[in-house]
Design a protein around this motif. Structure first.
Motif, short mmCIF file in Angstrom:
data_model
loop_
_atom_site.label_atom_id
_atom_site.label_comp_id
_atom_site.label_asym_id
_atom_site.label_seq_id
_atom_site.Cartn_x
_atom_site.Cartn_y
_atom_site.Cartn_z
N UNK A 47 -10.14 -5.20 -5.89
CA UNK A 47 -8.86 -4.63 -5.49
C UNK A 47 -9.04 -3.30 -4.75
N UNK A 48 -10.26 -2.76 -4.75
CA UNK A 48 -10.52 -1.49 -4.05
C UNK A 48 -10.65 -1.66 -2.54
N UNK A 49 -10.84 -2.88 -2.07
CA UNK A 49 -11.13 -3.06 -0.64
C UNK A 49 -10.05 -2.51 0.30
N UNK A 50 -8.75 -2.73 0.06
CA UNK A 50 -7.77 -2.17 1.00
C UNK A 50 -7.89 -0.66 1.15
N UNK A 51 -8.32 0.03 0.09
CA UNK A 51 -8.49 1.48 0.15
C UNK A 51 -9.82 1.84 0.81
N UNK A 52 -10.86 1.08 0.48
CA UNK A 52 -12.16 1.33 1.10
C UNK A 52 -12.10 1.13 2.61
N UNK A 53 -11.38 0.11 3.04
CA UNK A 53 -11.25 -0.16 4.47
C UNK A 53 -10.64 1.03 5.19
N UNK A 54 -9.65 1.65 4.56
CA UNK A 54 -8.91 2.75 5.20
C UNK A 54 -9.73 4.04 5.31
N UNK A 55 -10.69 4.22 4.43
CA UNK A 55 -11.41 5.50 4.41
C UNK A 55 -12.81 5.40 5.01
N UNK A 56 -13.23 4.18 5.39
CA UNK A 56 -14.54 4.03 6.04
C UNK A 56 -14.35 3.82 7.54
N UNK A 97 -1.92 -9.32 1.60
CA UNK A 97 -1.08 -8.52 2.50
C UNK A 97 -1.62 -7.10 2.63
N UNK A 98 -2.10 -6.56 1.52
CA UNK A 98 -2.67 -5.21 1.56
C UNK A 98 -3.97 -5.19 2.38
N UNK A 99 -4.76 -6.25 2.26
CA UNK A 99 -5.96 -6.35 3.09
C UNK A 99 -5.59 -6.35 4.56
N UNK A 100 -4.61 -7.17 4.91
CA UNK A 100 -4.19 -7.27 6.31
C UNK A 100 -3.64 -5.94 6.81
N UNK A 101 -2.85 -5.27 5.97
CA UNK A 101 -2.29 -3.98 6.37
C UNK A 101 -3.39 -2.96 6.61
N UNK A 102 -4.38 -2.94 5.73
CA UNK A 102 -5.47 -1.97 5.88
C UNK A 102 -6.31 -2.29 7.12
N UNK A 103 -6.61 -3.56 7.32
CA UNK A 103 -7.41 -3.96 8.48
C UNK A 103 -6.66 -3.66 9.78
N UNK A 104 -5.36 -3.91 9.77
CA UNK A 104 -4.55 -3.63 10.96
C UNK A 104 -4.49 -2.13 11.22
N UNK A 105 -4.30 -1.36 10.15
CA UNK A 105 -4.24 0.11 10.28
C UNK A 105 -5.52 0.66 10.92
N UNK A 106 -6.65 0.06 10.53
CA UNK A 106 -7.93 0.53 11.06
C UNK A 106 -8.33 -0.18 12.35
N UNK A 107 -7.39 -0.97 12.90
CA UNK A 107 -7.57 -1.63 14.19
C UNK A 107 -8.74 -2.62 14.20
#
Length: 291
Positions: free
Chosen positions: A210-219, A247-257
């Motif tokens: 469950x940490x991946x959406x957050x890890x994606x955003x900060x790496x 959905x959170x994964x998609x949002x994080x991946x989209x946020x990080x382009x």
């Protein structure tokens, strides 16, 4: 409308809605075509001497397309829970889909590796979903499974088949825990794997995923291309809510382009939707690597 008729009407609506949900069908690209060259599927000797996962035994298979020649290194795609993907029946039918897409030029010549999770002990259950080491191998974050593939599995493939050294030509996919495993491999080693196919992914707290959406955003953004699928009626239990997690994964991946595509259907925790869209998903995933 009388109460009895109103009740019957809503009962009918609910019945129709329930029957319509998760009602996905395989298309023509998932059917064998007699005019298309057929690749071969090879059952490999079970792996029983793993150093990364000692004490485990596992079955695995290789698909080699008819168009493969040693003079031109092939692309690669690895599937977790390989027994489910290597069949020419069921929802995935990867050899059939690959035959059709490679013949049409919608994906490059690609060797498939289908590998099961390991099982501890001499007795192996008849049901491949019941092997003992699946959760540990697939849900755990870190580089253990990645090392297993790169150090122990793929060198065996490369003894007999030439694979491209271009990481854009290496893909990995899976469903549920196999999906988060696929993402972890690419996340850990984007210098090797840069394409991910993830269906009903378990990005929940089975082992910290469950940490991946957050890890994606900060790496810093990694050069990974990801196809995500899930259904609105996927699991919801103490470990998390699967649709929300995806959905959170998609949002994080989209946020990080990231280069990402997300298909959200009405399905449950199964491969009906994933199998139905698999050919189109492969077209998209390999769209930047057609030869």
């Amino acid at each position: 409308m009388r109460p009895s008729l109103l009740t019957s009407f809503f009962a009918l609506v609910l019945c129709v809605s329930a029957s319509a949900m998760d009602d996905y069908k395989l298309g023509p690209l998932s059917q064998e075509n007699p005019s298309v060259p057929k690749g071969k599927v090879i059952a490999m000797t079970p792996i029983a001497d793993s150093k990364v996962f000692p004490g485990t035994t596992r079955d695995w298979w290789i698909y080699v397309p008819a168009q493969y020649t040693p003079e031109k290194p092939a692309n690669l795609m690895v599937f977790q829970d390989g027994h489910d993907y290597v069949k020419t029946t069921g929802n995935w039918r990867v050899p059939v889909v690959f035959d059709n897409l490679i013949a049409s030029g919608d994906m490059p010549v690609t060797i498939g590796v289908f590998i099961n999770p390991g099982h501890n002990g001499s007795y192996k259950p008849e049901n491949a979903w019941r092997v003992s080491n699946r959760g540990k191998e697939y849900n755990t974050l870190g580089n253990a499974y990645t090392r297993f593939l790169l150090e122990e599995v793929l060198p065996q493939v490369q003894k007999d088949y030439k694979l491209t050294e271009n990481p854009e030509g290496w893909a990995i996919g899976g469903a549920s825990s196999g999906a988060i495993c696929a993402f972890t491999v690419a996340w850990e080693r984007p210098d090797k794997f840069r394409k991910v196919f993830s269906t009903i992914g378990s990005y929940v707290d089975l082992a910290g995923g469950h940490a991946y959406p957050y890890l994606i955003r900060v790496h810093e953004r990694k050069p990974i291309r990801i196809y995500l699928q899930d259904g609105e009626n996927d699991l919801d239990n103490p470990y998390g809510n699967w649709p929300l997690a995806n959905k959170m994964m998609y949002a994080a991946l989209t946020y990080m382009k990231y280069d990402v595509k997300f298909e959200l259907g009405d399905g449950q925790h199964n491969s009906k939707h994933g199998g139905a869209i698999f050919p189109e998903a492969m077209k998209w995933l390999w769209g930047d690597a057609r030869k």
